[in-house]
Enzyme design. Sequence first.
Site, PDB file in Angstrom:
ATOM      1  N   VAL A 115      43.540  40.284  43.669  1.00 53.21           N
ATOM      2  CA  VAL A 115      42.549  40.867  44.577  1.00 53.21           C
ATOM      3  C   VAL A 115      42.838  40.331  45.972  1.00 53.21           C
ATOM      4  O   VAL A 115      42.968  39.130  46.159  1.00 53.21           O
ATOM      5  CB  VAL A 115      41.116  40.459  44.169  1.00 53.21           C
ATOM      6  N   ASP A 141      33.892  42.629  30.940  1.00 54.42           N
ATOM      7  CA  ASP A 141      34.476  41.425  31.543  1.00 54.42           C
ATOM      8  C   ASP A 141      33.433  40.696  32.368  1.00 54.42           C
ATOM      9  O   ASP A 141      33.689  40.300  33.507  1.00 54.42           O
ATOM     10  CB  ASP A 141      35.697  41.790  32.383  1.00 54.42           C
TER      11      ASP A 141
END
Length: 856
Positions: free
Chosen positions: A561, A698
């Site tokens: 990310v 998640d």
Amino acid sequence: MGFSVLGSFLVLSILFRHSLSQESNTDGSFIHDFLKKMSVKSSSSGYNFSAPFCSWRGVYCDKGDNVIELVFSGLGLVGVVPDTTIGKLSHLEYLDLSNNKITALPSDLWSLNSLKYLNLSFNQITGSLPSNIGNFGRLESLDLSENRLSGSLPEAIDSLTSLQILNLKKSGFESSIPFGLLQCHSLVFLDLSENKLSGSLPNGFAAAFPKLMFLSLAENGITGSDLDLSGMRYLSHLNISGNMFKGSVVSFFQGAIEVLDLSNNQMEGDVSQVKFDSNFNWSHLVHLDLSQNKLSGEIYGDIKLAQNIKFLNVAQNRFSQQQFPEISMMHGLEYLNLSDANLIGNVSSGLSMLSSLKILDLSRNHISGHIPPFSIKSLQILDVSYNNFTGEIPQLVLKKLPWMEKYNFSFNNLTFCASNITHESAFIGALSSCPIAANPAFFHRKAAKHRSIEFALVLTISMVFLLIGLFTLLFLAFGCRRKTRMWEVKPSSHKEEPNISGPFSFQTDSTTWTADVKQVTSVPVVIFEKPLLNFTFADLLSATSHFDRGTLLAEGRFGPVYRGYFPGGIHVAVKVLVHGSTLTDQEAAKELEYLGRIKHPNLVPLTGYCLAGEQQIAIYDYMENGNLQNLLHDLPLGVQATDDWSTDTWEEENNGIQSVGSEGLLTTWTFRHKILLGTARALAFLHHGCSPAIIHRDVKASSVYLDMNLEPRLSDFGLSKIFGNSLEDEFARGSPGYVPPEYLQSQSGSSDPPTPKSDVYAFGVILFELITGKKPVGDDYHANKEATLVTWVRDLVRKNEASRAIDPKIRGTGEDAKIKEAMKIGYLCTAELSSKRPTMQQVVGLLKDIEPHSPQ
Ligand SMILES: *[C@@H]1O[C@H](CO)[C@@H](O)[C@H](O)[C@H]1NC(C)=O
Ligand SMILES: *[C@@H]1O[C@H](CO)[C@@H](O)[C@H](O)[C@H]1NC(C)=O
Ligand SMILES: *[C@@H]1O[C@H](CO)[C@@H](O)[C@H](O)[C@H]1NC(C)=O
Ligand SMILES: *[C@@H]1O[C@H](CO)[C@@H](O)[C@H](O)[C@H]1NC(C)=O
Ligand SMILES: *[C@@H]1O[C@H](CO)[C@@H](O)[C@H](O)[C@H]1NC(C)=O
Ligand SMILES: *[C@@H]1O[C@H](CO)[C@@H](O)[C@H](O)[C@H]1NC(C)=O
Ligand SMILES: *[C@@H]1O[C@H](CO)[C@@H](O)[C@H](O)[C@H]1NC(C)=O
Ligand SMILES: *[C@@H]1O[C@H](CO)[C@@H](O)[C@H](O)[C@H]1NC(C)=O
Ligand SMILES: *[C@@H]1O[C@H](CO)[C@@H](O)[C@H](O)[C@H]1NC(C)=O
Ligand SMILES: *[C@@H]1O[C@H](CO)[C@@H](O)[C@H](O)[C@H]1NC(C)=O
């Protein structure tokens, strides 16, 4: 006797005419010839020459079939007007041949001594005007404007004593104004502008036209001094622009001057002298142009009385240093030009009241202070260049710019941040205050003067990182463990060229991923809310500094990310989904578009995406305050100042940035409860508010972000769907400590499909983390080595010793009972059997029941 003579004359002439009308020499035949020879074809112009001529278009007869009016304007008549055509229409009073391509007039035209109206404007008539013009003693209106005449205006004009309108604008006349003109006492309208007239005005000029209302002498070379027009009692429009008038005084009859254009002359002396007459009535003034003279002194204070003024130009004079004039009473002002007027000090506050202002030129003064929030509603042109303005250009103004015709902020001391700026030359010398260069061209441009584009790029990139650095200070303030790595930012060495082609390879600590992009500008980046921005992969590259490691925020299970800044202050987290989806691009796009529409105050919004070859790239709103993982385990919020991390960097760097961390939000149960409830709401929304239900799969502390208001927001929802089966085994290996027992037990491939209850389990783990301050696995649980957070806490709850697990920072703050209740909720959520776990909706209800007291 007189009677009988007249009578017999009438009878004679009627008889005479009658006999003639049988011949060819009638008015009709003259007009027919005229039109034929001037190449007007009956077919194309719609003339039916078989019909009676008095019915032809533009032909008007009296009762005796004499043509008295001829209007052949814009008929496409070309060339020389022959003799024995219109010159023979002996009764003609009104002749309009304007807007054709006539090059010369017939010699018999001057015999038309009944003419009252003659309009030959917008033709190509050459040569000089003969003295025969004096034959038109009855003429009331003469328009020769826009022709190619030469020579002087004949003195014989003095015979036109009935003339009311004389328009000779741009007709080509030369030399001085004839004295004879002063005999045209009836003139109401006189336009001599844009000729080559020179010399001074004939003596007695002002007294000669007592009825004159409109006078333009503009754009000639006329000389004169201290113009006295006080004889023109009705003058309302005066234009002497572009001549060589000198002096400082213009006198008018105390009149109703509405338009006054004295620009571009050589008027000098104190401007207050050009005050016309002591009784000058300012309230009639609509248009005042004094620009480009040599006037001195200060713009008169009386000008504020011009309440109806729409146009004011005093630019380019030699005024003394003066404050901004008082203009607040000029409500209707549309044009204001104070350029080069030696203004100092701040802009008058009245400027923001001018709601009709379209054009504002304040350039070339010494105005200081901020750019005021002009009334920009109707603004089309704005020039504030060459002043001493400081500070930010107001957003209000910047937002208007794309709709404006022209603007210029150059050569001030201004800063701005805007993405839509296309005219970089309007910001010469201004500083971009954007987190990232709004348009790197500004920086290229500046730096290019010194060295090369490469230099500019390094400059840009290092500025970017400097700014990223500032924005990240807060993040740093939390004492991120990866601090050193985060800040080892090397300017990337690649050259940003718009058309570089891939594939590109990017390295992170744990993976290398490849974007198989052929043409960086041909791969679009979709930003849902700004479809017009047309970003491409090239913008994504510059937004993330070419996916530089320095912009890496995290390496999640889906992939790395990155932090990114798009032009326009769009601050994003760019999540590269490296683990290969099974969806086609089309399916992935559809899914991402769907996720983009899912909005909840506790979800991190998906801002957009990019499908770059194998990689799907999801783009999220950037969350200012990191995630729960950072907050709980990486960052020392609420820790006492004696701890080792706090000594050096962050305390001072935190200074003045934002004191979010210093109070130690996590020391309050209130804050922790807020995070729990928000996260629970997000999951309840995904499970129960979306159809079909979205299973997150998640859920973990690092998926819970804190936005700028420190509201929790769950991220990454729905991504697992995009990964389809390929994620299944990934999931089994999953985020340690959050995987429910049913997945751990079954071997990959044979596991049950995920259910919302696996999210509930993971939520339970987060709840335990928040209450104990310990990590899900591998922390010191004061228990056996095999223990996990879940087994440890569940064991304590069962033994009714839950309070031992409470984080000391929130223990004993009067909320212990509620905290223990919360642990019971966690106990339920982490039940071995998924069927025993509550739904997220129930969890929200349970958490609401134990809402803390608001802090005293
Ligand atoms: C022309 O005018 C004549 C006489 O008025 C008429 O008979 C004829 O129809 C007209 N032709 C056209 C094309 O209008
Ligand atoms: C002469 O004709 C032009 C073009 O048709 C027109 O604009 C103008 O007003 C006319 N002049 C006068 C004095 O009527
Ligand atoms: C004065 O005349 C000039 C030249 O024709 C023109 O450009 C200008 O607009 C006129 N001023 C006014 C106020 O009409
Ligand atoms: C100026 O004109 C206005 C409007 O015609 C009128 O009301 C006012 O009295 C006049 N002022 C002077 C000083 O003549
Ligand atoms: C302001 O006036 C000056 C001098 O006449 C001129 O050059 C400039 O173009 C004007 N500005 C605008 C915006 O019209
Ligand atoms: C601009 O403002 C600064 C600070 O107010 C001042 O020192 C400087 O002299 C000004 N410059 C001009 C050209 O007016
Ligand atoms: C001028 O404006 C600045 C800010 O724009 C302000 O700080 C200052 O006080 C103003 N000065 C005057 C004399 O109004
Ligand atoms: C950029 O311009 C468009 C229209 O041209 C406008 O919709 C958008 O709001 C502008 N963006 C900014 C940041 O001003
Ligand atoms: C521009 O602004 C900066 C900071 O506000 C100041 O230090 C500098 O002197 C200013 N320059 C001018 C020419 O006013
Ligand atoms: C702004 O003014 C400066 C200085 O006169 C000039 O160089 C620049 O081209 C102008 N920019 C625009 C967009 O008019």
